[in-house]
Design a protein around this motif. Structure first.
Motif, PDB file in Angstrom:
ATOM      1  N   LYS A 141      20.131 -10.237 -55.960  1.00  0.00           N
ATOM      2  CA  LYS A 141      21.095 -10.874 -54.918  1.00  0.00           C
ATOM      3  C   LYS A 141      20.351 -12.203 -54.585  1.00  0.00           C
ATOM      4  N   HIS A 142      18.907 -12.193 -54.850  1.00  0.00           N
ATOM      5  CA  HIS A 142      18.152 -13.348 -54.501  1.00  0.00           C
ATOM      6  C   HIS A 142      17.664 -14.135 -55.532  1.00  0.00           C
ATOM      7  N   THR A 143      17.732 -15.365 -55.727  1.00  0.00           N
ATOM      8  CA  THR A 143      16.992 -16.077 -56.864  1.00  0.00           C
ATOM      9  C   THR A 143      15.412 -16.088 -56.621  1.00  0.00           C
ATOM     10  N   LYS A 144      14.798 -16.231 -57.948  1.00  0.00           N
ATOM     11  CA  LYS A 144      13.475 -15.787 -57.979  1.00  0.00           C
ATOM     12  C   LYS A 144      12.946 -17.174 -58.530  1.00  0.00           C
ATOM     13  N   ASP A 145      11.502 -17.343 -58.333  1.00  0.00           N
ATOM     14  CA  ASP A 145      10.763 -18.628 -59.078  1.00  0.00           C
ATOM     15  C   ASP A 145      11.083 -18.922 -60.341  1.00  0.00           C
ATOM     16  N   PHE A 146      11.177 -17.963 -61.350  1.00  0.00           N
ATOM     17  CA  PHE A 146      11.386 -18.163 -62.757  1.00  0.00           C
ATOM     18  C   PHE A 146      12.870 -18.015 -63.045  1.00  0.00           C
ATOM     19  N   GLY A 147      13.749 -17.767 -62.183  1.00  0.00           N
ATOM     20  CA  GLY A 147      15.097 -17.049 -62.428  1.00  0.00           C
ATOM     21  C   GLY A 147      15.177 -15.609 -62.662  1.00  0.00           C
ATOM     22  N   THR A 148      16.252 -15.345 -63.368  1.00  0.00           N
ATOM     23  CA  THR A 148      16.535 -13.855 -63.638  1.00  0.00           C
ATOM     24  C   THR A 148      15.869 -13.534 -64.643  1.00  0.00           C
ATOM     25  N   GLY A 149      15.220 -12.171 -64.627  1.00  0.00           N
ATOM     26  CA  GLY A 149      14.140 -11.787 -65.562  1.00  0.00           C
ATOM     27  C   GLY A 149      13.354 -10.246 -65.194  1.00  0.00           C
ATOM     28  N   PHE A 150      12.968  -9.830 -65.826  1.00  0.00           N
ATOM     29  CA  PHE A 150      11.795  -8.485 -65.447  1.00  0.00           C
ATOM     30  C   PHE A 150      10.521  -9.165 -65.338  1.00  0.00           C
ATOM     31  N   TYR A 151      10.081  -9.056 -64.051  1.00  0.00           N
ATOM     32  CA  TYR A 151       8.807  -9.792 -63.492  1.00  0.00           C
ATOM     33  C   TYR A 151       7.428  -8.879 -63.782  1.00  0.00           C
ATOM     34  N   CYS A 152       6.446  -9.408 -64.173  1.00  0.00           N
ATOM     35  CA  CYS A 152       5.458  -8.599 -64.384  1.00  0.00           C
ATOM     36  C   CYS A 152       4.060  -9.635 -64.131  1.00  0.00           C
ATOM     37  N   THR A 153       2.935  -8.915 -64.010  1.00  0.00           N
ATOM     38  CA  THR A 153       1.787  -9.733 -63.509  1.00  0.00           C
ATOM     39  C   THR A 153       0.628  -9.306 -64.471  1.00  0.00           C
ATOM     40  N   LEU A 154      -0.482  -9.984 -64.574  1.00  0.00           N
ATOM     41  CA  LEU A 154      -1.724  -9.658 -65.204  1.00  0.00           C
ATOM     42  C   LEU A 154      -2.774  -9.164 -64.173  1.00  0.00           C
ATOM     43  N   ILE A 155      -2.469  -9.334 -62.747  1.00  0.00           N
ATOM     44  CA  ILE A 155      -3.292  -8.769 -61.934  1.00  0.00           C
ATOM     45  C   ILE A 155      -2.662  -7.431 -61.034  1.00  0.00           C
ATOM     46  N   LYS A 156      -3.474  -6.469 -61.426  1.00  0.00           N
ATOM     47  CA  LYS A 156      -3.004  -5.202 -60.942  1.00  0.00           C
ATOM     48  C   LYS A 156      -2.739  -5.211 -59.494  1.00  0.00           C
ATOM     49  N   GLU A 157      -3.654  -5.539 -58.691  1.00  0.00           N
ATOM     50  CA  GLU A 157      -3.708  -5.787 -57.283  1.00  0.00           C
ATOM     51  C   GLU A 157      -2.423  -6.437 -56.590  1.00  0.00           C
ATOM     52  N   GLN A 158      -1.998  -7.215 -57.486  1.00  0.00           N
ATOM     53  CA  GLN A 158      -0.725  -7.854 -56.997  1.00  0.00           C
ATOM     54  C   GLN A 158       0.524  -7.020 -57.357  1.00  0.00           C
ATOM     55  N   ALA A 159       0.404  -5.999 -58.346  1.00  0.00           N
ATOM     56  CA  ALA A 159       1.496  -5.109 -58.784  1.00  0.00           C
ATOM     57  C   ALA A 159       1.678  -4.087 -57.367  1.00  0.00           C
ATOM     58  N   VAL A 160       0.256  -3.771 -57.371  1.00  0.00           N
ATOM     59  CA  VAL A 160       0.202  -2.925 -56.251  1.00  0.00           C
ATOM     60  C   VAL A 160       1.030  -3.416 -54.844  1.00  0.00           C
ATOM     61  N   ARG A 161       0.564  -4.617 -54.567  1.00  0.00           N
ATOM     62  CA  ARG A 161       1.230  -5.079 -53.086  1.00  0.00           C
ATOM     63  C   ARG A 161       2.663  -5.092 -53.478  1.00  0.00           C
ATOM     64  N   TRP A 162       3.138  -5.431 -54.683  1.00  0.00           N
ATOM     65  CA  TRP A 162       4.658  -5.183 -54.640  1.00  0.00           C
ATOM     66  C   TRP A 162       5.090  -3.988 -54.707  1.00  0.00           C
ATOM     67  N   ALA A 163       4.559  -3.074 -55.339  1.00  0.00           N
ATOM     68  CA  ALA A 163       4.927  -1.544 -55.137  1.00  0.00           C
ATOM     69  C   ALA A 163       4.971  -0.928 -53.565  1.00  0.00           C
ATOM     70  N   LYS A 164       3.789  -1.328 -53.014  1.00  0.00           N
ATOM     71  CA  LYS A 164       3.850  -0.812 -51.526  1.00  0.00           C
ATOM     72  C   LYS A 164       4.976  -1.450 -50.467  1.00  0.00           C
ATOM     73  N   ARG A 165       5.585  -2.116 -51.094  1.00  0.00           N
ATOM     74  CA  ARG A 165       6.890  -2.299 -50.035  1.00  0.00           C
ATOM     75  C   ARG A 165       7.865  -1.522 -50.183  1.00  0.00           C
ATOM     76  N   PHE A 166       7.714  -0.515 -51.217  1.00  0.00           N
ATOM     77  CA  PHE A 166       8.872   0.704 -51.160  1.00  0.00           C
ATOM     78  C   PHE A 166       8.120   2.012 -50.715  1.00  0.00           C
TER      79      PHE A 166
END
Length: 153
Positions: A23-48
């Motif tokens: 429902k919200h637009t993202k930095d690089f548009g529609t897609g499946f977002y990943c990262t090389l930085i595990k700590e960043q993915a952990v921060r994303w996950a901890k929102r849930f």
């Protein structure tokens, strides 16, 4: 570009990623977002309530249209502004720094005329490094090979 490991932070195991228009637009548009930085993915996950980090091996298909921003540049800023405003792009994969909430607030201030472009860059350069890879097409998703999911405690 050889094989690499990427991380996706969320709330469940995702063995077969899909492109879901949010429902919200993202930095690089529609897609499946990943990262090389595990700590960043952990921060994303901890929102849930049930934080899960998915790990994937990536085998880049060099025949795909790939756009990589090696650093935050004028081109990166303009690309994000376009995507956040719903402008589509023609790339299968887009790689670069993430405009997190604070950076995006600076972008919004620039768009609204509250700060100049020069002031944006002064504010943005002091942020910790971020990274994202947006797999924007079904062909791009074929580059991902699910390895495992880790539920965080």
């Amino acid at each position: 570009m050889g094989k690499m490991t990427v991380y996706h932070g969320g709330y469940k195991e995702i063995p077969s990623p899909k492109i879901i228009k949010g429902k919200h637009t993202k930095d690089f548009g529609t897609g499946f977002y990943c990262t090389l930085i595990k700590e960043q993915a952990v921060r994303w996950a901890k929102r849930f309530d049930t934080p899960v980090v998915n790990l994937y091996d990536v085998h880049m298909d060099t025949s795909l249209k790939i756009l990589e921003f090696e650093e935050m540049t004028e081109e990166w800023l303009d690309f994000i502004i376009g995507c956040r405003n719903g402008k589509p792009h023609q790339y299968d994969i887009v790689i670069g720094a993430m405009a997190d909430d604070q950076i995006y607030n600076f972008i919004a201030d620039y768009i609204d005329g509250i700060i100049t472009r020069e002031q944006f860059w002064v504010l943005a350069k002091f942020k910790y490094p971020t990274h994202q890879i947006c797999f924007s097409t079904k062909a791009a998703l074929k580059c991902l090979e699910f390895r495992k999911a880790e539920e965080l405690k």
